[in-house]
Write a protein that holds these residues in place. Structure first.
Motif, PDB file in Angstrom:
ATOM      1  N   LYS A 182       0.816  -1.207   0.000  1.00  0.00           N
ATOM      2  CA  LYS A 182       0.000   0.000   0.000  1.00  0.00           C
ATOM      3  C   LYS A 182       0.854   1.264   0.000  1.00  0.00           C
ATOM      4  O   LYS A 182       0.488   2.277  -0.574  1.00  0.00           O
ATOM      5  CB  LYS A 182      -0.892   0.029   1.262  1.00  0.00           C
ATOM      6  N   GLY A 183       1.979   1.204   0.720  1.00  0.00           N
ATOM      7  CA  GLY A 183       2.728   2.418   1.027  1.00  0.00           C
ATOM      8  C   GLY A 183       3.091   3.284  -0.171  1.00  0.00           C
ATOM      9  O   GLY A 183       3.160   4.501  -0.066  1.00  0.00           O
ATOM     10  N   SER A 185       0.087  -5.746  -4.992  1.00  0.00           N
ATOM     11  CA  SER A 185      -0.009  -5.666  -3.545  1.00  0.00           C
ATOM     12  C   SER A 185       0.650  -6.900  -2.979  1.00  0.00           C
ATOM     13  O   SER A 185       0.346  -8.023  -3.402  1.00  0.00           O
ATOM     14  CB  SER A 185      -1.490  -5.602  -3.134  1.00  0.00           C
ATOM     15  N   SER A 196       2.533  -8.969   0.518  1.00  0.00           N
ATOM     16  CA  SER A 196       2.575  -9.063   1.971  1.00  0.00           C
ATOM     17  C   SER A 196       3.608 -10.106   2.351  1.00  0.00           C
ATOM     18  O   SER A 196       3.753 -11.122   1.680  1.00  0.00           O
ATOM     19  CB  SER A 196       1.193  -9.478   2.472  1.00  0.00           C
ATOM     20  N   ASP A 234       3.083   3.712   7.112  1.00  0.00           N
ATOM     21  CA  ASP A 234       2.212   3.549   8.277  1.00  0.00           C
ATOM     22  C   ASP A 234       2.951   3.034   9.500  1.00  0.00           C
ATOM     23  O   ASP A 234       4.054   2.497   9.412  1.00  0.00           O
ATOM     24  CB  ASP A 234       1.098   2.540   7.953  1.00  0.00           C
ATOM     25  N   TYR A 235       2.303   3.198  10.634  1.00  0.00           N
ATOM     26  CA  TYR A 235       2.610   2.396  11.811  1.00  0.00           C
ATOM     27  C   TYR A 235       1.286   1.788  12.244  1.00  0.00           C
ATOM     28  O   TYR A 235       0.332   2.527  12.520  1.00  0.00           O
ATOM     29  CB  TYR A 235       3.207   3.236  12.951  1.00  0.00           C
ATOM     30  N   ASP A 236       1.221   0.458  12.242  1.00  0.00           N
ATOM     31  CA  ASP A 236      -0.001  -0.235  12.644  1.00  0.00           C
ATOM     32  C   ASP A 236      -1.207   0.246  11.808  1.00  0.00           C
ATOM     33  O   ASP A 236      -2.308   0.415  12.331  1.00  0.00           O
ATOM     34  CB  ASP A 236      -0.254  -0.003  14.139  1.00  0.00           C
ATOM     35  N   GLY A 237      -0.965   0.491  10.530  1.00  0.00           N
ATOM     36  CA  GLY A 237      -2.051   0.873   9.625  1.00  0.00           C
ATOM     37  C   GLY A 237      -2.395   2.358   9.616  1.00  0.00           C
ATOM     38  O   GLY A 237      -3.156   2.812   8.758  1.00  0.00           O
ATOM     39  N   LYS A 238      -1.811   3.108  10.527  1.00  0.00           N
ATOM     40  CA  LYS A 238      -2.171   4.534  10.628  1.00  0.00           C
ATOM     41  C   LYS A 238      -1.037   5.446  10.145  1.00  0.00           C
ATOM     42  O   LYS A 238       0.066   4.997   9.933  1.00  0.00           O
ATOM     43  CB  LYS A 238      -2.504   4.885  12.071  1.00  0.00           C
ATOM     44  N   ARG A 243      -0.597   7.090   7.374  1.00  0.00           N
ATOM     45  CA  ARG A 243      -0.224   7.182   5.953  1.00  0.00           C
ATOM     46  C   ARG A 243      -0.585   8.558   5.391  1.00  0.00           C
ATOM     47  O   ARG A 243      -0.013   9.001   4.408  1.00  0.00           O
ATOM     48  CB  ARG A 243      -0.955   6.111   5.138  1.00  0.00           C
ATOM     49  N   ASN A 244      -1.557   9.204   5.997  1.00  0.00           N
ATOM     50  CA  ASN A 244      -2.068  10.475   5.475  1.00  0.00           C
ATOM     51  C   ASN A 244      -1.284  11.707   5.934  1.00  0.00           C
ATOM     52  O   ASN A 244      -1.601  12.817   5.519  1.00  0.00           O
ATOM     53  CB  ASN A 244      -3.541  10.633   5.858  1.00  0.00           C
ATOM     54  N   TYR A 260       5.103   2.873  20.242  1.00  0.00           N
ATOM     55  CA  TYR A 260       5.236   1.411  20.180  1.00  0.00           C
ATOM     56  C   TYR A 260       5.685   0.778  21.481  1.00  0.00           C
ATOM     57  O   TYR A 260       5.946  -0.399  21.558  1.00  0.00           O
ATOM     58  CB  TYR A 260       6.077   0.938  18.982  1.00  0.00           C
TER      59      TYR A 260
END
Ligand code: PRP
Length: 179
Positions: free
Chosen positions: A42-43, A65, A67, A158-162, A164-165, A177
């Motif tokens: 995603k990044g 994508s 993983s 991100d960190y833990d999905g957050k 990115r914005n 963390y």
């Protein structure tokens, strides 16, 4: 500033300047050729969105994508393809676009499987390079900015999905963390 941000490492203005430079070089290098960019989700999507608007030649675009299989995979370099490209790439020059290269294992693996499909060429463009983490000798054909060994967030990362914005590239506060 969000409470999980320790400091800004690279401002949005600096990021923007570098993206413009990369876009100009890529446009010049691939002039007259069939170029397809493959964005790695995603990044990579924020950088890719900025980069394509600085490219002045015709391009095709597709996404992958991937993983990892967890920590054991990070060291083996094998990644699982969640979404593959939908295009025949045999007549194209391919530029894989990543937000960051750390160990280099992800990009090394991706480059290998794309090369095996027989395109005219495969090169790599990464906005951020963390050479201190490298475990492969992958060559970055187009490189944005080298960064130190810090946990960075923002500009797609991100960190833990957050986070990115966040428009700037920031260093995560270690408190985040240790919770
Ligand atoms: C990041 C980044 C690269 C990879 C780089 O993705 O986008 O794909 O890690 O690390 P490496 O050089 O050590 O292999 P991540 O696994 O965080 O997934 P995401 O882009 O979906 O956040």
């Amino acid at each position: 500033m969000m409470s999980n941000v320790r400091e800004i490492l690279i401002t949005r203005e600096e990021l923007n300047k570098k993206v413009k430079e990369l876009g100009a070089i890529i446009s010049k290098d691939y002039k007259g050729q069939e170029l397809m960019l493959i964005g790695v989700l995603k990044g990579g999507f924020v950088f890719l969105a900025d980069l394509i608007r600085e490219i002045t030649i015709d391009i095709d675009l597709d996404f992958m994508s991937v993983s990892s299989y967890g920590s054991s995979t990070k060291s083996s370099g094998v990644v699982r393809i969640i979404k593959d490209i939908e295009t025949n790439i045999q007549e194209k020059h391919i530029l894989i676009v990543e937000d960051i290269v750390d160990t280099g294992l992800t990009i090394n693996y991706l480059k290998g499987i794309i090369m095996a499909r027989g395109p005219k060429s495969v090169k790599v463009c990464a906005m951020l390079d963390k050479p201190s983490k490298r475990k492969t000798n992958i060559e970055l054909d187009y490189k944005g900015i080298e960064i130190p060994d810090e946990f960075v967030i923002g500009y797609g990362l991100d960190y833990d999905g957050k986070f990115r914005n966040l428009p700037d590239l920031c260093i995560l506060d270690s408190v985040a963390y240790q919770k």
